[in-house]
Design a protein around this motif. Structure first.
Motif, PDB file in Angstrom:
ATOM      1  N   TRP A   1       0.827  -1.206   0.000  1.00 23.71           N
ATOM      2  CA  TRP A   1       0.000   0.000   0.000  1.00 23.71           C
ATOM      3  C   TRP A   1       0.867   1.265   0.000  1.00 23.71           C
ATOM      4  O   TRP A   1       0.616   2.212  -0.755  1.00 23.71           O
ATOM      5  CB  TRP A   1      -0.944   0.025   1.199  1.00 23.71           C
ATOM      6  CG  TRP A   1      -2.233  -0.677   0.946  1.00 23.71           C
ATOM      7  CD1 TRP A   1      -2.606  -1.904   1.394  1.00 23.71           C
ATOM      8  CD2 TRP A   1      -3.329  -0.194   0.163  1.00 23.71           C
ATOM      9  NE1 TRP A   1      -3.859  -2.221   0.940  1.00 23.71           N
ATOM     10  CE2 TRP A   1      -4.326  -1.190   0.187  1.00 23.71           C
ATOM     11  CE3 TRP A   1      -3.565   0.966  -0.546  1.00 23.71           C
ATOM     12  CZ2 TRP A   1      -5.541  -1.044  -0.479  1.00 23.71           C
ATOM     13  CZ3 TRP A   1      -4.772   1.107  -1.203  1.00 23.71           C
ATOM     14  CH2 TRP A   1      -5.742   0.125  -1.167  1.00 23.71           C
ATOM     15  N   ILE A   2       1.890   1.293   0.855  1.00 17.35           N
ATOM     16  CA  ILE A   2       2.726   2.495   0.977  1.00 17.35           C
ATOM     17  C   ILE A   2       3.567   2.703  -0.285  1.00 17.35           C
ATOM     18  O   ILE A   2       3.633   3.805  -0.825  1.00 17.35           O
ATOM     19  CB  ILE A   2       3.592   2.421   2.239  1.00 17.35           C
ATOM     20  CG1 ILE A   2       2.686   2.459   3.478  1.00 17.35           C
ATOM     21  CG2 ILE A   2       4.610   3.549   2.287  1.00 17.35           C
ATOM     22  CD1 ILE A   2       3.373   2.146   4.779  1.00 17.35           C
TER      23      ILE A   2
ATOM     24  N   LEU B   1      -1.341   9.616  -1.935  1.00 15.32           N
ATOM     25  CA  LEU B   1      -0.262   9.039  -1.132  1.00 15.32           C
ATOM     26  C   LEU B   1      -0.663   8.969   0.334  1.00 15.32           C
ATOM     27  O   LEU B   1      -0.435   7.962   1.013  1.00 15.32           O
ATOM     28  CB  LEU B   1       1.024   9.850  -1.296  1.00 15.32           C
ATOM     29  CG  LEU B   1       2.170   9.506  -0.339  1.00 15.32           C
ATOM     30  CD1 LEU B   1       2.641   8.075  -0.545  1.00 15.32           C
ATOM     31  CD2 LEU B   1       3.313  10.485  -0.518  1.00 15.32           C
TER      32      LEU B   1
ATOM     33  N   THR C   1      -1.021   5.484   2.415  1.00 13.58           N
ATOM     34  CA  THR C   1      -0.222   5.289   3.628  1.00 13.58           C
ATOM     35  C   THR C   1      -1.125   5.024   4.825  1.00 13.58           C
ATOM     36  O   THR C   1      -0.834   4.150   5.650  1.00 13.58           O
ATOM     37  CB  THR C   1       0.673   6.518   3.885  1.00 13.58           C
ATOM     38  OG1 THR C   1       1.478   6.737   2.731  1.00 13.58           O
ATOM     39  CG2 THR C   1       1.561   6.318   5.080  1.00 13.58           C
TER      40      THR C   1
ATOM     41  N   GLY D   1      -2.211   1.548   4.564  1.00 15.75           N
ATOM     42  CA  GLY D   1      -1.106   0.666   4.940  1.00 15.75           C
ATOM     43  C   GLY D   1      -0.965   0.527   6.444  1.00 15.75           C
ATOM     44  O   GLY D   1      -0.599  -0.530   6.951  1.00 15.75           O
TER      45      GLY D   1
END
Length: 160
Positions: free
Chosen positions: A88-89, A112, A116, A119
């Motif tokens: 995910w990140i 983003l 994050t 994540g």
């Protein structure tokens, strides 16, 4: 009869920590080499090259310390690595790099932020994407308008 306790067992060197120590030492060597071969310089004793050398020295000391602790086997047991949060990140970083000049700073960095957050297991995407875009837009306004720095502008930034 004697019972062996975990502390009396011979502990093996931690290979992962040794690899990390080697990586830190390599980064320190690269910084020192790059600073030594940089064109230009200063006629003064304490100039701009002092700080990279200090950072390289600090990293080299950390590398030695990490290797020493790895040889003693003093690092605690690590948790098993889960791959999904990392995906995910990293996916969010890739999306930001690909979309930055197309969608602008606010939207790309908002995505983003949402990736994050996902994540780290926080919030659904329908909530974190708008929050990320609003926070990124505020940061864009501060940097682009307040500090007059150039950040990529997209359709959202062009509204101002």
């Amino acid at each position: 009869m004697t019972q062996e306790t975990p502390s009396s067992e011979a502990r093996r060197p931690d290979r992962a920590a040794l690899a990390i120590a080697a990586g830190i030492a390599i980064v320190a060597a690269i910084i020192a080499y790059s600073t030594a071969t940089a064109v230009g310089g200063s006629a003064t004793r304490i100039g701009p090259a002092v700080f990279p050398y200090a950072i390289a020295g600090g990293l080299f000391i950390l590398a030695i310390w990490t290797a020493f602790e790895a040889m003693r086997g003093d690092f605690p047991e690590r948790e098993e690595q889960r791959i999904q949060p990392v995906v995910w990140i990293v996916g969010g970083l890739v999306a930001q790099m690909l979309l930055l000049h197309i969608t602008g700073f606010a939207i790309a960095t908002g995505l983003l932020f949402a990736a994050t957050a996902r994540g780290f297991g926080k919030g659904p995407l329908w909530m974190t994407v708008p929050i990320g875009i609003v926070l990124s837009f505020i940061i864009w306004v501060i940097f682009a308008k307040g500090l007059e720095l150039s950040l990529p502008a997209g359709p959202l930034e062009r509204l101002i």
